[in-house]
Design an enzyme around this catalytic site. Structure first.
Site, PDB file in Angstrom:
ATOM      1  N   ALA A   1      41.548  71.114 -22.911  1.00 38.11           N
ATOM      2  CA  ALA A   1      40.313  71.254 -23.595  1.00 38.11           C
ATOM      3  C   ALA A   1      40.428  72.770 -24.187  1.00 38.11           C
ATOM      4  O   ALA A   1      40.822  73.688 -23.574  1.00 38.11           O
ATOM      5  CB  ALA A   1      38.975  71.003 -23.253  1.00 38.11           C
TER       6      ALA A   1
ATOM      7  N   SER B   1      43.867  67.583 -26.445  1.00 36.49           N
ATOM      8  CA  SER B   1      42.756  66.826 -26.061  1.00 36.49           C
ATOM      9  C   SER B   1      41.759  66.402 -27.387  1.00 36.49           C
ATOM     10  O   SER B   1      41.510  67.047 -28.163  1.00 36.49           O
ATOM     11  CB  SER B   1      42.096  67.624 -25.035  1.00 36.49           C
ATOM     12  OG  SER B   1      40.600  67.332 -24.852  1.00 36.49           O
TER      13      SER B   1
ATOM     14  N   GLN C   1      45.340  63.215 -26.159  1.00 33.69           N
ATOM     15  CA  GLN C   1      44.527  62.726 -24.955  1.00 33.69           C
ATOM     16  C   GLN C   1      43.020  62.064 -25.169  1.00 33.69           C
ATOM     17  O   GLN C   1      42.464  62.852 -25.930  1.00 33.69           O
ATOM     18  CB  GLN C   1      44.379  63.755 -23.950  1.00 33.69           C
ATOM     19  CG  GLN C   1      43.731  63.528 -22.594  1.00 33.69           C
ATOM     20  CD  GLN C   1      42.161  63.768 -22.765  1.00 33.69           C
ATOM     21  OE1 GLN C   1      42.092  64.795 -23.484  1.00 33.69           O
ATOM     22  NE2 GLN C   1      41.392  63.148 -22.472  1.00 33.69           N
TER      23      GLN C   1
ATOM     24  N   TYR D   1      39.481  60.515 -24.753  1.00 33.48           N
ATOM     25  CA  TYR D   1      38.207  60.409 -24.052  1.00 33.48           C
ATOM     26  C   TYR D   1      37.475  59.372 -24.550  1.00 33.48           C
ATOM     27  O   TYR D   1      37.226  59.365 -25.651  1.00 33.48           O
ATOM     28  CB  TYR D   1      37.462  61.661 -23.784  1.00 33.48           C
ATOM     29  CG  TYR D   1      37.739  62.607 -22.775  1.00 33.48           C
ATOM     30  CD1 TYR D   1      37.882  62.181 -21.357  1.00 33.48           C
ATOM     31  CD2 TYR D   1      38.025  64.005 -22.985  1.00 33.48           C
ATOM     32  CE1 TYR D   1      38.261  63.053 -20.362  1.00 33.48           C
ATOM     33  CE2 TYR D   1      38.487  65.032 -22.069  1.00 33.48           C
ATOM     34  CZ  TYR D   1      38.650  64.704 -20.936  1.00 33.48           C
ATOM     35  OH  TYR D   1      38.884  65.653 -19.989  1.00 33.48           O
TER      36      TYR D   1
ATOM     37  N   THR E   1      42.448  59.638 -20.479  1.00 40.23           N
ATOM     38  CA  THR E   1      41.972  60.036 -19.269  1.00 40.23           C
ATOM     39  C   THR E   1      40.825  59.258 -18.755  1.00 40.23           C
ATOM     40  O   THR E   1      39.887  58.735 -19.214  1.00 40.23           O
ATOM     41  CB  THR E   1      41.327  61.543 -19.304  1.00 40.23           C
ATOM     42  OG1 THR E   1      42.788  62.255 -20.106  1.00 40.23           O
ATOM     43  CG2 THR E   1      40.962  62.115 -18.065  1.00 40.23           C
TER      44      THR E   1
ATOM     45  N   ARG F   1      31.510  71.607 -10.717  1.00 39.73           N
ATOM     46  CA  ARG F   1      32.299  72.836 -10.740  1.00 39.73           C
ATOM     47  C   ARG F   1      31.092  73.959 -10.623  1.00 39.73           C
ATOM     48  O   ARG F   1      30.716  74.466 -11.574  1.00 39.73           O
ATOM     49  CB  ARG F   1      33.040  72.831 -12.256  1.00 39.73           C
ATOM     50  CG  ARG F   1      33.927  71.588 -12.335  1.00 39.73           C
ATOM     51  CD  ARG F   1      34.982  71.649 -13.257  1.00 39.73           C
ATOM     52  NE  ARG F   1      35.252  70.289 -13.890  1.00 39.73           N
ATOM     53  CZ  ARG F   1      35.811  69.888 -14.780  1.00 39.73           C
ATOM     54  NH1 ARG F   1      35.638  70.725 -16.146  1.00 39.73           N
ATOM     55  NH2 ARG F   1      36.025  68.651 -14.949  1.00 39.73           N
TER      56      ARG F   1
ATOM     57  N   LYS G   1      45.952  58.379 -17.919  1.00 33.52           N
ATOM     58  CA  LYS G   1      45.878  59.782 -17.019  1.00 33.52           C
ATOM     59  C   LYS G   1      44.621  59.780 -15.983  1.00 33.52           C
ATOM     60  O   LYS G   1      43.609  59.765 -16.469  1.00 33.52           O
ATOM     61  CB  LYS G   1      46.024  60.965 -18.018  1.00 33.52           C
ATOM     62  CG  LYS G   1      45.878  62.237 -17.373  1.00 33.52           C
ATOM     63  CD  LYS G   1      45.906  63.177 -18.518  1.00 33.52           C
ATOM     64  CE  LYS G   1      45.998  64.695 -17.813  1.00 33.52           C
ATOM     65  NZ  LYS G   1      44.486  65.222 -17.410  1.00 33.52           N
TER      66      LYS G   1
ATOM     67  N   HIS H   1      43.070  65.491 -12.406  1.00 27.10           N
ATOM     68  CA  HIS H   1      42.555  66.519 -13.171  1.00 27.10           C
ATOM     69  C   HIS H   1      42.432  68.044 -12.431  1.00 27.10           C
ATOM     70  O   HIS H   1      41.723  68.592 -12.784  1.00 27.10           O
ATOM     71  CB  HIS H   1      40.977  66.144 -13.448  1.00 27.10           C
ATOM     72  CG  HIS H   1      40.445  66.123 -14.790  1.00 27.10           C
ATOM     73  ND1 HIS H   1      40.395  65.175 -15.863  1.00 27.10           N
ATOM     74  CD2 HIS H   1      40.160  67.447 -15.481  1.00 27.10           C
ATOM     75  CE1 HIS H   1      40.060  65.720 -16.759  1.00 27.10           C
ATOM     76  NE2 HIS H   1      39.730  66.827 -16.876  1.00 27.10           N
TER      77      HIS H   1
ATOM     78  N   ARG I   1      39.400  69.283 -10.342  1.00 31.92           N
ATOM     79  CA  ARG I   1      38.361  69.428 -10.964  1.00 31.92           C
ATOM     80  C   ARG I   1      37.249  68.503 -11.018  1.00 31.92           C
ATOM     81  O   ARG I   1      36.439  68.650 -11.657  1.00 31.92           O
ATOM     82  CB  ARG I   1      38.614  69.976 -12.516  1.00 31.92           C
ATOM     83  CG  ARG I   1      39.820  71.053 -12.752  1.00 31.92           C
ATOM     84  CD  ARG I   1      40.228  71.070 -13.995  1.00 31.92           C
ATOM     85  NE  ARG I   1      39.543  71.609 -15.123  1.00 31.92           N
ATOM     86  CZ  ARG I   1      39.018  73.012 -15.238  1.00 31.92           C
ATOM     87  NH1 ARG I   1      39.471  73.899 -14.640  1.00 31.92           N
ATOM     88  NH2 ARG I   1      38.382  73.381 -16.479  1.00 31.92           N
TER      89      ARG I   1
ATOM     90  N   GLY J   1      49.078  70.716  -9.729  1.00 31.92           N
ATOM     91  CA  GLY J   1      49.497  71.736  -8.694  1.00 31.92           C
ATOM     92  C   GLY J   1      50.800  72.163  -8.923  1.00 31.92           C
ATOM     93  O   GLY J   1      51.271  73.283  -8.094  1.00 31.92           O
TER      94      GLY J   1
HETATM   95  C1  LIG Z   1      40.708  74.568 -18.524  1.00 32.56           C
HETATM   96  C2  LIG Z   1      41.242  72.853 -18.425  1.00 32.56           C
HETATM   97  C3  LIG Z   1      40.777  72.099 -19.537  1.00 32.56           C
HETATM   98  C4  LIG Z   1      41.227  70.741 -19.095  1.00 32.56           C
HETATM   99  N1  LIG Z   1      40.827  69.938 -20.058  1.00 32.56           N
HETATM  100  C5  LIG Z   1      41.172  68.565 -20.003  1.00 32.56           C
HETATM  101  C6  LIG Z   1      41.086  67.788 -20.783  1.00 32.56           C
HETATM  102  O1  LIG Z   1      40.286  67.939 -21.935  1.00 32.56           O
HETATM  103  N2  LIG Z   1      41.467  66.544 -20.907  1.00 32.56           N
HETATM  104  C7  LIG Z   1      42.154  66.079 -19.587  1.00 32.56           C
HETATM  105  O2  LIG Z   1      42.497  64.813 -19.713  1.00 32.56           O
HETATM  106  N3  LIG Z   1      42.502  66.806 -19.082  1.00 32.56           N
HETATM  107  C8  LIG Z   1      42.042  68.053 -18.811  1.00 32.56           C
HETATM  108  N4  LIG Z   1      42.151  68.999 -17.929  1.00 32.56           N
HETATM  109  C9  LIG Z   1      43.075  68.688 -16.825  1.00 32.56           C
HETATM  110  C10 LIG Z   1      44.727  68.934 -16.999  1.00 32.56           C
HETATM  111  O3  LIG Z   1      45.153  67.706 -18.021  1.00 32.56           O
HETATM  112  C11 LIG Z   1      45.613  68.566 -15.927  1.00 32.56           C
HETATM  113  O4  LIG Z   1      45.313  67.096 -15.376  1.00 32.56           O
HETATM  114  C12 LIG Z   1      45.492  69.570 -14.806  1.00 32.56           C
HETATM  115  O5  LIG Z   1      45.416  70.879 -15.419  1.00 32.56           O
HETATM  116  C13 LIG Z   1      46.643  69.685 -13.731  1.00 32.56           C
HETATM  117  O6  LIG Z   1      46.547  70.421 -12.730  1.00 32.56           O
HETATM  118  P1  LIG Z   1      47.196  71.879 -12.837  1.00 32.56           P
HETATM  119  O7  LIG Z   1      46.270  72.875 -13.664  1.00 32.56           O
HETATM  120  O8  LIG Z   1      46.954  72.451 -11.330  1.00 32.56           O
HETATM  121  O9  LIG Z   1      48.368  71.759 -13.698  1.00 32.56           O
HETATM  122  C14 LIG Z   1      41.851  70.266 -18.079  1.00 32.56           C
HETATM  123  C15 LIG Z   1      42.336  71.280 -17.071  1.00 32.56           C
HETATM  124  C16 LIG Z   1      41.998  72.652 -17.140  1.00 32.56           C
HETATM  125  C17 LIG Z   1      42.260  73.638 -16.372  1.00 32.56           C
END
Ligand SMILES: Cc1cc2nc3c(=O)[nH]c(=O)nc-3n(C[C@H](O)[C@H](O)[C@H](O)COP(=O)(O)O)c2cc1C
Length: 383
Positions: free
Chosen positions: A82, A109, A130, A132, A158, A167, A255, A279, A282, A312
């Site tokens: 995002a 996203s 992606q 939602y 997702t 968080r 996802k 995610h 998160r 990761g």
């Molecule tokens: C700042 C941030 C925003 C994210 N926004 C979305 C999002 O809008 N939609 C989504 O499906 N995943 C989102 N994610 C998750 C990522 O798509 C992904 O699954 C995740 O970052 C993978 O882990 P990594 O950061 O360790 O590579 C977000 C992750 C971060 C760090």
């Protein structure tokens, strides 16, 4: 410190930390609750070791693969994330251009800050949207139709964000979108004049994909956590996912799948791929790491559906390990977001270039000429 000093994830993270006001840095960097899952996602790669073969003539390496119907130059792509304009004023324009140049898939996203249509103008390569599911189901149909018209190639839904993860870093920093100047955050914005000035002189922050459909999307002016909890639909179920697969009628991934049972259901509703993901740590803290779940899911469904590993990934060797266990490709989020914050389009190009060359070098050192030579005989778990 500048881009020339960035050789790996940790360097980009360090530079991003210098450039971003702290609420924004911590929004990217943080996980949920005690961040156990966030940390485990990367640590899980260290429980096993690669076993190389030598004297294998690795003068020519083919790292290409096909994911969601699109050929890509190497088996890694940025996860959809995002609000890129929070991290760099050019936002998704910068990341989309960099990703096209590097020959992999660009995912954007629902919560993007540059529109579907503009992404399609600046990136002619493979594109994934992606989705939602919001409570207002009209939004879903509208987004799917716009992606089709704009020429996106694939879609993912997702499914791990029915409510927002806890968080706590965001609660402590008072993170809102767009960021609000409060007494607490003032010092942090003052200490990062580059980011603050760019934010003030460039176009106003907006959630560009949903701005025309909901006033709430124009400027959330609240925490992302509140937005998710108010707008996303916790009633989302398998029928809704199947509806999206049918509406899109093209390559489609779920996802956030973490169990064999759900991966099998994804096949039943017609998905092309599952993205094994929590995610990025998160959402549900204490949940298993994607890499820990990978072998079991590949064994159960790997011959019927593409399995993508997300979460990761920090090194080329992590990608190799995931491919040894049967992943088709990997995706990563924080890695390229820190690079975007550190250096805009150039930053994303540099991190992708570095990851690509790590994958290439590691394949040579493993004695593998192409990705199909990476298999479970080349990976051993420590006792
Ligand atoms: C700042 C941030 C925003 C994210 N926004 C979305 C999002 O809008 N939609 C989504 O499906 N995943 C989102 N994610 C998750 C990522 O798509 C992904 O699954 C995740 O970052 C993978 O882990 P990594 O950061 O360790 O590579 C977000 C992750 C971060 C760090």
């Amino acid at each position: 410190m500048n881009l020339n000093d960035c050789h790996n994830y940790n360097d980009f993270r360090k530079l991003a930390k210098k450039k971003l006001p702290s609420p924004i840095f911590h929004y990217i960097d943080g996980g949920s609750d005690d961040e156990v899952t966030l940390n485990r996602n990367t640590d899980s790669f260290n429980d096993c070791d690669l076993v190389p073969n030598v004297l294998a003539d690795v003068s020519n390496i083919d790292m290409s693969t096909t994911v969601l119907g699109q050929k890509i130059d190497f088996p890694l792509f940025p996860s959809a994330t995002a609000m890129h304009r929070l991290y760099h004023y050019e936002g998704e324009r910068a990341s989309a251009k960099a990703v096209e140049k590097m020959g992999t898939i660009f995912g954007t996203s629902t919560m993007g800050t540059v529109s579907i249509e503009e992404i399609a103008e600046v990136n002619q390569g493979p594109k994934l949207f992606q989705l939602y599911i919001h409570k207002d189901r009209g939004l879903t149909d509208n987004l799917i139709e716009r992606c089709r018209k704009a020429g996106f190639h694939s879609m993912c839904l997702t499914v791990d964000t029915v409510v927002a993860g806890n968080r706590e870093r965001d609660k402590r920093t008072g993170f809102t979108t767009p960021p609000k100047l409060t007494l607490g955050s003032l010092l942090s914005f003052a200490l990062h004049p580059g980011w603050t000035i760019n934010n003030l002189i460039h176009e106003k922050f907006k959630l560009a994909n949903i701005v025309h459909m909901t006033q709430k999307g124009t400027s959330i002016d609240k925490s992302v956590i509140d937005y998710i909890n108010e707008q996303f639909d916790p009633a989302m179920n398998w029928k809704d996912a199947e509806y999206c697969v049918k509406q899109w009628n093209g390559p489609f991934a779920l996802k956030g799948v973490m169990s064999v049972e759900d991966a099998k259901k994804a096949i039943d509703i017609g998905c092309t791929a599952v993205i094994i993901s929590n995610h990025g740590g998160r959402q549900l803290d204490g949940s298993r790491a994607p890499f820990d779940q990978l072998a079991e899911i590949v064994d159960a469904v790997g011959d019927k559906i593409e399995v993508i590993l997300d979460g990761g990934v920090r090194r080329g060797s992590h990608v190799l390990k995931a491919l040894c266990l049967g992943a088709k490709a990997c995706s990563f989020g924080k890695g390229y977001l820190f690079a975007l914050a550190a250096g805009g389009q150039k930053g994303v190009e540099v991190i992708l270039e570095k990851m690509k060359s790590e994958i290439c070098r590691d394949m040579k050192l493993m004695g593998c000429k192409n990705l199909s030579e990476l298999n479970s005989t080349k990976l051993i778990y420590r006792k």
